[in-house]
Design an enzyme around this catalytic site. Structure first.
Site, PDB file in Angstrom:
ATOM      1  N   GLY A   1      -5.200   3.394  -7.860  1.00  0.00           N
ATOM      2  CA  GLY A   1      -5.471   3.605  -9.282  1.00  0.00           C
ATOM      3  C   GLY A   1      -4.747   4.787  -9.887  1.00  0.00           C
ATOM      4  O   GLY A   1      -5.031   5.183 -11.016  1.00  0.00           O
ATOM      5  N   ASP A   2      -3.777   5.342  -9.147  1.00  0.00           N
ATOM      6  CA  ASP A   2      -3.071   6.509  -9.676  1.00  0.00           C
ATOM      7  C   ASP A   2      -2.269   6.154 -10.917  1.00  0.00           C
ATOM      8  O   ASP A   2      -1.733   5.052 -11.019  1.00  0.00           O
ATOM      9  CB  ASP A   2      -2.089   7.058  -8.625  1.00  0.00           C
ATOM     10  CG  ASP A   2      -2.810   7.833  -7.554  1.00  0.00           C
ATOM     11  OD1 ASP A   2      -4.025   8.047  -7.707  1.00  0.00           O
ATOM     12  OD2 ASP A   2      -2.171   8.201  -6.558  1.00  0.00           O
TER      13      ASP A   2
ATOM     14  N   ASP B   1     -10.584   4.094  -1.429  1.00  0.00           N
ATOM     15  CA  ASP B   1     -11.192   3.068  -0.573  1.00  0.00           C
ATOM     16  C   ASP B   1     -12.707   2.944  -0.748  1.00  0.00           C
ATOM     17  O   ASP B   1     -13.423   3.936  -0.889  1.00  0.00           O
ATOM     18  CB  ASP B   1     -10.897   3.381   0.896  1.00  0.00           C
ATOM     19  CG  ASP B   1      -9.439   3.133   1.239  1.00  0.00           C
ATOM     20  OD1 ASP B   1      -8.629   2.935   0.315  1.00  0.00           O
ATOM     21  OD2 ASP B   1      -9.117   3.139   2.438  1.00  0.00           O
TER      22      ASP B   1
ATOM     23  N   ASP C   1       0.835  -1.199   0.000  1.00  0.00           N
ATOM     24  CA  ASP C   1       0.000   0.000   0.000  1.00  0.00           C
ATOM     25  C   ASP C   1       0.878   1.261   0.000  1.00  0.00           C
ATOM     26  O   ASP C   1       1.681   1.463   0.915  1.00  0.00           O
ATOM     27  CB  ASP C   1      -0.872  -0.059   1.274  1.00  0.00           C
ATOM     28  CG  ASP C   1      -2.044   0.886   1.234  1.00  0.00           C
ATOM     29  OD1 ASP C   1      -2.104   1.742   0.341  1.00  0.00           O
ATOM     30  OD2 ASP C   1      -2.905   0.767   2.133  1.00  0.00           O
TER      31      ASP C   1
HETATM   32  C1  GLA Z   1      -5.469   2.247   2.791  1.00  0.00           C
HETATM   33  C2  GLA Z   1      -6.001   1.104   1.928  1.00  0.00           C
HETATM   34  C3  GLA Z   1      -7.034   0.317   2.687  1.00  0.00           C
HETATM   35  C4  GLA Z   1      -6.413  -0.215   3.968  1.00  0.00           C
HETATM   36  C5  GLA Z   1      -5.829   0.915   4.784  1.00  0.00           C
HETATM   37  C6  GLA Z   1      -5.029   0.404   5.978  1.00  0.00           C
HETATM   38  O1  GLA Z   1      -6.471   3.177   3.058  1.00  0.00           O
HETATM   39  O2  GLA Z   1      -6.523   1.587   0.714  1.00  0.00           O
HETATM   40  O3  GLA Z   1      -7.531  -0.759   1.895  1.00  0.00           O
HETATM   41  O4  GLA Z   1      -5.422  -1.153   3.643  1.00  0.00           O
HETATM   42  O5  GLA Z   1      -4.954   1.728   4.003  1.00  0.00           O
HETATM   43  O6  GLA Z   1      -4.416   1.417   6.690  1.00  0.00           O
END
Ligand code: GLA
Length: 407
Positions: free
Chosen positions: A206-207, A227, A157
């Site tokens: 998706g950037d 999200d 992430d």
């Molecule tokens: C980002 C991700 C989520 C989750 C949180 C965890 O927002 O897009 O899916 O993994 O971090 O902190």
């Protein structure tokens, strides 16, 4: 009815992509990625229900539920821990778990003993999105650690890596994009070098047209949006953002419109069905995100609808496209193995009476004459015609598999 604007990519992002080595959309990913995610990954992830509070016990309970409630038999395999498992690094840089996860190796062994696989989460940045330890500067060390525990899936992430990008290339978006791509490529290489098959899930919302470059750096799936949350509006917005991305998906490399919210929040039965159906049409990863040990039988029956799962897992791996929209009804089609076709008719209108009855246009789907198929939610045989109106409640869906469509 709100139609999605055509996806437009920032000029700068395109410049970055042009600068990076460019695969055509359908270039086969390199051999090692072929071994995993030949169909969209299925499983569960802790974030959507537990958020920061998830513990080792919760993950064990999710695995127990999945193994005993029919989900494993329906194809769910990955039990994925999201953010907040991470502790501190020791003097040698080795990362430890925090007190919520006393023994990751034991957890992996437990999950494996149930015939399931374990996933984990990290960031290319120094910190994860929830502020825990990321993998920056420790990529190979972390990949080796995951492999030693028996980890089978990594969600990576972006989070605080954005700061690194800005620091390394101030005011140069194109260079920042190259830095980001390099960070994901680095972790892919680290994972591959462990020799353990580990699904590599890119999460950077998706950037910069991630779908263009993710397969070439070993990504098995990539988030296409910000999200999700358990509301119809958010689910619908995400659905609209998927238009135009179908050609990037295929065996081993998938668009990821984010994890399922089926059974979360206040989604109605129709909304849960529509969300699940459309994610299956999109060949999306089916990662349940609800409280598995305590879900209602109705939610379980949605998550384990074998016919709908079969659409998602169809071996051709061809994602659905939106055939047309008429008023507040959208019609999506997906080509399946052996010449079959899935048709989804979705009432996106919020007014219960706004758009039904609805007259389907088979011609707009390129189909001729009445079409026989199976309604995948009632299990009944149905015939789709031009003149028999379809009754669809607000946010509900008709999902039909036509085994031998006539064109
Ligand atoms: C980002 C991700 C989520 C989750 C949180 C965890 O927002 O897009 O899916 O993994 O971090 O902190």
């Amino acid at each position: 009815m709100r139609l999605a604007a055509p996806l437009s990519f920032a000029t700068l992002a395109l410049a970055a992509i042009a600068a990076a080595p460019q695969p055509p959309a359908h270039k086969a990913p390199h051999a090692a990625t072929q071994m995993v995610a030949q169909t969209p990954p299925m499983g569960w992830n802790s974030w959507n229900f537990f958020h920061r509070n998830v513990t080792q016990k919760d993950v064990e309970a999710a695995a127990d539920a999945m193994a005993s409630n029919g989900m494993r038999d329906a194809g769910y395999v990955y039990v994925n821990i999201d953010d907040t498992w991470e502790g501190e690094r020791d003097a040698n840089g080795v990362l430890h778990t925090n007190s919520k996860f006393p023994d990751m190796k034991a957890l992996a062994d437990y999950v494996h003993s149930k015939g399931l696989k374990l996933g984990i989460y990290s960031s290319p940045g120094p910190k994860t999105c929830a502020g825990f330890e990321g993998s920056y500067g420790h990529e190979q060390q972390d990949a080796d650690l995951y492999a030693s525990w028996g980890i089978d899936y990594l969600k990576y992430d972006l989070c605080s890596y954005r700061k690194i990008m800005a620091e390394q290339a101030p005011n140069d978006k194109a260079a920042q994009m190259r830095t980001m791509i390099a960070a994901y490529a680095k972790m892919d290489k680290a994972l591959k070098s462990t020799g353990r098959p580990i699904v590599f899930s890119l999460c950077q919302y998706g950037d910069d047209a991630v779908w263009e470059w993710a397969p070439s750096i070993g990504g098995n799936l990539w988030r296409t949006t910000g999200d999700i949350n358990p509301t119809w509006n958010r689910i619908y917005d995400i659905l609209e953002e998927q238009a135009g991305l179908a050609r990037y998906a295929g065996p081993g490399h998938w668009n990821d419109p984010d994890m399922l919210e089926v059974g979360n929040g206040k989604l109605s039965p129709a909304e849960n069905r529509s969300h699940f159906s459309m994610w299956a049409m999109l060949a999306a990863p089916l990662l349940a995100g609800n409280d598995l040990p305590n879900m209602t039988p109705e939610v379980l029956s949605i998550l384990t609808n074998h016919d709908v799962i079969a659409i998602d897992q169809d071996r051709l791996g061809r994602e659905a496209t939106r055939a047309y929209a008429d008023g507040e009804v959208e019609v999506w089609t997906r080509h399946l193995e052996h010449g079959a076709l899935a048709v989804a008719v979705l009432n996106v209108g919020s007014d219960r009476y706004s758009s039904h009855p609805f007259n389907l246009s088979l011609a707009k789907l390129g189909l001729r004459g009445p079409q026989n198929g199976k309604d995948l939610w009632t299990g009944k045989e149905v015939t789709l015609t031009n003149d028999e109106p379809i009754e669809l409640a607000s946010h509900d869906i008709l999902l039909v598999r036509i085994p031998a469509p006539r064109y």
